[in-house]
Design a protein around this motif. Sequence first.
Motif, PDB file in Angstrom:
ATOM      1  N   ARG B   4       0.831  -1.205   0.000  1.00 41.73           N
ATOM      2  CA  ARG B   4       0.000   0.000   0.000  1.00 41.73           C
ATOM      3  C   ARG B   4       0.863   1.253   0.000  1.00 41.73           C
ATOM      4  O   ARG B   4       1.886   1.300   0.677  1.00 41.73           O
ATOM      5  N   ILE B   5       0.411   2.236  -0.760  1.00 47.45           N
ATOM      6  CA  ILE B   5       1.107   3.522  -0.740  1.00 47.45           C
ATOM      7  C   ILE B   5       0.704   4.242   0.540  1.00 47.45           C
ATOM      8  O   ILE B   5      -0.475   4.541   0.749  1.00 47.45           O
ATOM      9  N   LEU B   6       1.683   4.487   1.408  1.00 48.00           N
ATOM     10  CA  LEU B   6       1.367   5.124   2.688  1.00 48.00           C
ATOM     11  C   LEU B   6       1.517   6.640   2.610  1.00 48.00           C
ATOM     12  O   LEU B   6       0.860   7.373   3.342  1.00 48.00           O
ATOM     13  N   ALA B   7       2.420   7.098   1.747  1.00 47.45           N
ATOM     14  CA  ALA B   7       2.631   8.539   1.638  1.00 47.45           C
ATOM     15  C   ALA B   7       3.285   8.873   0.300  1.00 47.45           C
ATOM     16  O   ALA B   7       3.896   7.999  -0.329  1.00 47.45           O
ATOM     17  N   VAL B   8       3.120  10.118  -0.099  1.00 47.97           N
ATOM     18  CA  VAL B   8       3.725  10.593  -1.336  1.00 47.97           C
ATOM     19  C   VAL B   8       4.541  11.833  -0.975  1.00 47.97           C
ATOM     20  O   VAL B   8       4.041  12.713  -0.278  1.00 47.97           O
ATOM     21  N   VAL B   9       5.806  11.868  -1.405  1.00 44.95           N
ATOM     22  CA  VAL B   9       6.638  13.049  -1.147  1.00 44.95           C
ATOM     23  C   VAL B   9       6.985  13.649  -2.501  1.00 44.95           C
ATOM     24  O   VAL B   9       7.601  12.995  -3.334  1.00 44.95           O
ATOM     25  N   THR B  10       6.565  14.880  -2.727  1.00 45.58           N
ATOM     26  CA  THR B  10       6.689  15.442  -4.061  1.00 45.58           C
ATOM     27  C   THR B  10       7.379  16.799  -4.050  1.00 45.58           C
ATOM     28  O   THR B  10       7.346  17.534  -3.055  1.00 45.58           O
ATOM     29  N   PHE B  24       4.744  17.940   0.680  1.00 45.22           N
ATOM     30  CA  PHE B  24       5.411  18.800  -0.291  1.00 45.22           C
ATOM     31  C   PHE B  24       6.808  19.154   0.223  1.00 45.22           C
ATOM     32  O   PHE B  24       6.974  19.626   1.355  1.00 45.22           O
ATOM     33  N   ALA B  25       7.811  18.927  -0.626  1.00 45.17           N
ATOM     34  CA  ALA B  25       9.182  19.272  -0.260  1.00 45.17           C
ATOM     35  C   ALA B  25       9.636  20.436  -1.124  1.00 45.17           C
ATOM     36  O   ALA B  25       9.302  20.489  -2.315  1.00 45.17           O
ATOM     37  N   ARG B  26      10.426  21.365  -0.516  1.00 45.91           N
ATOM     38  CA  ARG B  26      10.829  22.548  -1.271  1.00 45.91           C
ATOM     39  C   ARG B  26      12.033  22.283  -2.162  1.00 45.91           C
ATOM     40  O   ARG B  26      12.220  22.945  -3.170  1.00 45.91           O
ATOM     41  N   ASN B  27      12.854  21.323  -1.779  1.00 43.56           N
ATOM     42  CA  ASN B  27      13.991  20.972  -2.644  1.00 43.56           C
ATOM     43  C   ASN B  27      14.305  19.484  -2.476  1.00 43.56           C
ATOM     44  O   ASN B  27      13.725  18.813  -1.619  1.00 43.56           O
ATOM     45  N   GLN B  28      15.262  19.028  -3.300  1.00 47.36           N
ATOM     46  CA  GLN B  28      15.495  17.580  -3.328  1.00 47.36           C
ATOM     47  C   GLN B  28      16.077  17.057  -2.015  1.00 47.36           C
ATOM     48  O   GLN B  28      15.732  15.964  -1.565  1.00 47.36           O
ATOM     49  N   GLU B  29      16.921  17.865  -1.426  1.00 46.15           N
ATOM     50  CA  GLU B  29      17.542  17.465  -0.159  1.00 46.15           C
ATOM     51  C   GLU B  29      16.455  17.215   0.894  1.00 46.15           C
ATOM     52  O   GLU B  29      16.455  16.204   1.593  1.00 46.15           O
ATOM     53  N   GLU B  30      15.521  18.160   0.949  1.00 45.25           N
ATOM     54  CA  GLU B  30      14.429  18.030   1.905  1.00 45.25           C
ATOM     55  C   GLU B  30      13.564  16.819   1.572  1.00 45.25           C
ATOM     56  O   GLU B  30      13.116  16.083   2.455  1.00 45.25           O
TER      57      GLU B  30
END
Lengths: 296, 59
Positions: B4-10, B24-30
């Motif tokens: 199951r997909i538990l979360a999406v980080v975009t 929502f992440a502001r940059n790739q590192e985050e």
Amino acid sequence: MEHYLGTIIAGTLAGTVARMVMLRLDYRQYPGYPHGYLSHLSLGFIASALGAVAIPAILKPDYTAVTFLALAASQFREIRGIERKTLEHLDENELVKRGSDYIEGIARTFEARNYLAMACALLTGIAYELGRAPAAIIMALLSIIFVRTFMAGETIGDICEVVPAKLWFKDSILMVENIGFINIGLKEIREKITAEGLAVLITPKNADARATIHDLGQRQAMAHTVTVLLGTKKDVDLPEFTPLARIDPDSGAVGLYAVPVERDIDALILAVKRTPVLESARSRPLKTQAGRMAAR
Amino acid sequence: MTDRILAVVTLNMDIVAGGAPIFFARNQEEQVKMARYLARTLDAMVHDLENGVYIIVKH
């Protein structure tokens, strides 16, 4: 009357020794806890005693006494159930599960081994009746050799070639040779797998072997064996290091990937080769016309 | 309960929607850091869709 005692003792002894020999063979399949050993030896002893008593019962003649063999059979079926339940419970807390196929195989083997001990005792009993001690000794040795050699079962090494394979990443996809395994999202995990992971390619020798290693239960059994023998860096919060076995849909080979604690490719190959072929996974397509035609 | 997909980080809110929680992440590192923390907390795996979206999947 007295020589019946000899028959029973000879038979029981032969059966128990046979069970002991078979116990030695399956140390890999089942943790050799002292209590496990003891309970299986005792059951083997009971089975042998039942087998040995059958001959004097027939000679006496007390034919109805033989029906207790049927009682023994139902008793041993119960053993299979108990064994299965125990292993299923233990499996819940395994990081890399045995899988239900493997458990079923072990449970069935334990049941069958009691029958073998019983048969061994029966045959030795007959031999004692016909030729006394010398015949009984020969028969006991023959039947023990028989159970040792013929009932040991095949291993993956008998039906497949196992060679080291290249472990690499196509972007974020973990690859073993040209088999895509799984998407690993985190770079640090990819680097760890590249540095510490190992992979082998298992090539079936014929169509029967291919059908066997394509079985999911068989693949799980290989992953489990590898984990038991070499360890794993997997933990509940590190599912990336779960050992996996995937097929190459084009060639029929199976790739196996693991991140073992002991990073030794020869040990990995040996562990895969030593995995028993599961009864439920064994198939024989080459025994059928359609299977032979397909294999041409 | 498996797969199951538990979360999406975009990194891009325009290309995600749906039932799983979206972070929502502001940059790739985050994004990598968030994905790592989520995966370890949920005992799950991070998969990279290679379009700026990570999904956290329980296998």
